[in-house]
Design a protein around this motif. Structure first.
Motif, short mmCIF file in Angstrom:
data_model
loop_
_atom_site.label_atom_id
_atom_site.label_comp_id
_atom_site.label_asym_id
_atom_site.label_seq_id
_atom_site.Cartn_x
_atom_site.Cartn_y
_atom_site.Cartn_z
N GLY A 152 0.83 -1.21 0.00
CA GLY A 152 0.00 0.00 0.00
C GLY A 152 0.86 1.25 0.00
N SER A 153 0.18 2.37 0.10
CA SER A 153 0.87 3.65 -0.03
C SER A 153 0.54 4.54 1.17
N GLN A 154 1.38 5.58 1.36
CA GLN A 154 1.23 6.51 2.50
C GLN A 154 1.18 5.73 3.82
N GLY A 186 6.83 -0.10 -2.72
CA GLY A 186 7.08 1.22 -2.14
C GLY A 186 6.17 1.42 -0.95
N GLY A 187 5.69 2.65 -0.78
CA GLY A 187 4.67 2.87 0.24
C GLY A 187 5.04 3.78 1.39
N LEU A 188 6.32 4.14 1.49
CA LEU A 188 6.72 4.99 2.62
C LEU A 188 5.94 6.31 2.60
N PHE A 201 13.40 -1.68 -4.38
CA PHE A 201 12.33 -0.86 -3.81
C PHE A 201 11.68 -0.07 -4.94
N GLU A 202 10.39 0.21 -4.78
CA GLU A 202 9.68 1.01 -5.79
C GLU A 202 9.07 2.21 -5.09
N LEU A 203 9.86 3.23 -4.88
CA LEU A 203 9.36 4.39 -4.14
C LEU A 203 8.83 5.47 -5.08
N GLY A 204 7.70 6.02 -4.73
CA GLY A 204 7.14 7.11 -5.52
C GLY A 204 6.95 8.34 -4.64
N ARG A 205 5.87 8.32 -3.87
CA ARG A 205 5.47 9.47 -3.07
C ARG A 205 6.60 10.09 -2.24
N SER A 206 7.32 9.24 -1.49
CA SER A 206 8.30 9.77 -0.55
C SER A 206 9.43 10.51 -1.26
N ILE A 237 -6.84 15.97 -7.10
CA ILE A 237 -8.07 15.25 -6.75
C ILE A 237 -8.00 14.57 -5.38
N ARG A 238 -6.81 14.51 -4.79
CA ARG A 238 -6.64 13.72 -3.56
C ARG A 238 -7.63 14.08 -2.44
N PRO A 239 -7.84 15.39 -2.14
CA PRO A 239 -8.80 15.69 -1.07
C PRO A 239 -10.21 15.20 -1.40
N LEU A 262 -11.03 12.71 -3.47
CA LEU A 262 -11.09 11.25 -3.64
C LEU A 262 -10.87 10.49 -2.34
N TYR A 263 -9.92 10.96 -1.55
CA TYR A 263 -9.57 10.23 -0.32
C TYR A 263 -9.85 11.05 0.95
N ARG A 264 -10.39 12.24 0.78
CA ARG A 264 -10.54 13.19 1.90
C ARG A 264 -9.19 13.45 2.56
N ALA A 268 3.41 14.42 -5.48
CA ALA A 268 3.09 13.03 -5.84
C ALA A 268 1.59 12.89 -6.00
N TYR A 269 1.18 12.20 -7.05
CA TYR A 269 -0.23 11.94 -7.31
C TYR A 269 -1.05 13.24 -7.39
N GLY A 270 -0.41 14.29 -7.89
CA GLY A 270 -1.09 15.57 -8.11
C GLY A 270 -1.31 15.75 -9.59
#
Ligand code: LLP
Length: 385
Positions: free
Chosen positions: A189-191, A226-228, A264-269, A303-305, A307-309, A361-363
């Motif tokens: 998972g992520s975050q 990934g996921g950090l 490792f597959e890091l994206g967001r961090s 869209i993050r707020p 979609l995921y609040r 990330a994811y923006g």
């Protein structure tokens, strides 16, 4: 020149736009590499987090590999100069066309998500006359303790195959002629902020390794995904994630075999904190409880707020005076188009410039043109040096 400390240079630029702090991006990647240290380890940058060419150019400079989840991402990686031997191709629904594209580029490996996909990969490899390297994605049934939409390693998630399936698939794996089983892949998972989740993943990895060793598979690669997570509440104070703690969790606990490489597959961090969505205030509108602050950016840009609040720290770059509670909303015709509710901010007026932080990330990659809106440009701090 940083937009946060001196926004004057940016005033004349039409909003909304994405702003990226190149120095912070470089510092983040350097810190990640330092945290990882030397050894049989490799980071593949997860393109899905941000595939902006200028971000990729920086990532490439540091020698990271590419983690792609579509044919277009594979093409982008090749176009940007990533070595195909450092390109991974993952995803639960690769089309035949996309698989063929990966074969043409002779990428490092496919992360295979189902046994049916494995058979298709073997068949297409046979047609192309190649022997294709692949890792099997295992669903370890570990709860990542994150938002349910970005939880990927639980039994009822669509990703990977279960341990039981793997056991049953051993004869199939051994029988395939055009594919080479080179590794196992996981991503829970992520975050993920709770590092104990990664420790649980490592325990599962060790179990899978033991099972495969029992079947005489000594695989050269393990990929733990990934996921950090990053600190969305305090992007300034915690601009760089705890890479060392994260990597140490794997390095200390994973029973790596001799000659095995850990991926490792890091994206967001790597990219979240270097980016902000910059918007202007169009209107301040009285409301029942608070005031609506209507921006010229909305869920179409970030869209993050909606979609995921999820929460993104919001900073007024034009004024620091006073304190007023606002509902910060976008211009799109949906009530979900809100960045924050009941948020205390300095007293804000029409024309003020705002930064919606941690949007690297994811923006930009998740932006849409709903309401026929324009694709917004991106601007880098080093454009203003
Ligand atoms: N590897 C795999 C197989 C993945 O599915 C992902 C992310 C990553 C690596 C990179 O994970 P990261 O290090 O970035 O956490 N749109 C969502 C996030 C979706 C993540 C999807 N998979 C969001 O805005 O929070």
């Amino acid at each position: 020149m940083s937009i946060y400390t001196n926004s004057d240079h940016f005033r004349s630029i039409e909003t909304p736009f994405y702003y990226y702090d190149t120095d912070l991006l470089q510092k983040t990647i350097k810190t990640a590499q330092k945290g990882l240290g030397n050894g049989p380890y490799q980071i593949h940058y997860a393109f899905k987090a941000n595939s902006n060419r200028r971000i990729l150019k920086e990532v490439l400079k540091f020698g990271l590999g590419a983690d792609c989840v579509s044919g277009n991402e594979v093409n982008r990686a090749v176009e940007m100069g990533f070595d195909p031997r450092n390109i991974l191709f993952a995803g639960v629904g690769k089309t035949d066309k996309e698989i063929k594209l990966g074969l043409e580029h002779d990428i490092f490996a496919f992360n295979v998500e189902s046994l049916q996909e494995l058979k298709v990969l073997d068949q297409l490899s046979g047609v192309s006359g190649k022997k294709t390297r692949y890792a099997l994605r295992i669903n370890p049934n570990v709860d990542a303790n994150t938002h349910e939409y970005i939880t990927t390693g639980k039994r009822d998630n669509k990703f990977g195959i279960t341990l039981e399936e793997l056991n049953l698939a051993i004869p199939l794996i051994k029988s395939l002629e055009h594919t080479e089983f080179i590794g196992i892949h996981f991503h829970i998972g992520s975050q993920i902020m709770d590092l104990s989740r990664f420790k649980e993943l490592v325990d599962r990895c060790n179990e899978v390794q033991r099972l495969l060793l029992d079947h005489s598979f000594e695989l050269p690669h393990i990929n733990v995904g990934g996921g950090l997570g990053i600190d969305y509440d305090q992007p300034e104070a915690n601009s760089i994630a705890d890479f060392k703690g994260y990597f140490d969790c794997f390095k200390k606990n994973l029973a790596l075999l001799p000659n095995q490489t850990l991926h490792f597959e890091l994206g967001r961090s790597l990219v979240a904190q270097c980016g902000s969505l910059i918007a202007r205030v169009l209107y301040i509108k009285p409301a029942e409880r608070t005031s609506f602050m209507v921006l010229d950016a909305g869920m179409t840009e970030l869209i993050r707020p909606a979609l995921y609040r999820s929460f993104h720290f919001i900073e007024n770059l034009s004024s620091q005076e006073g304190s007023v509670v606002y509902d910060v909303v976008g211009p799109i015709c949906e009530t979900s188009d809100a960045f924050a509710r009941d948020l205390s901010l300095p007293e804000t007026k029409r024309g003020d410039m705002l930064a919606i932080r941690s949007a690297g990330a994811y923006g930009e990659v998740m932006a849409s043109q709903y309401n026929l809106r324009e694709v917004v440009p991106s601007i880098f701090s080093d454009d203003f040096k």
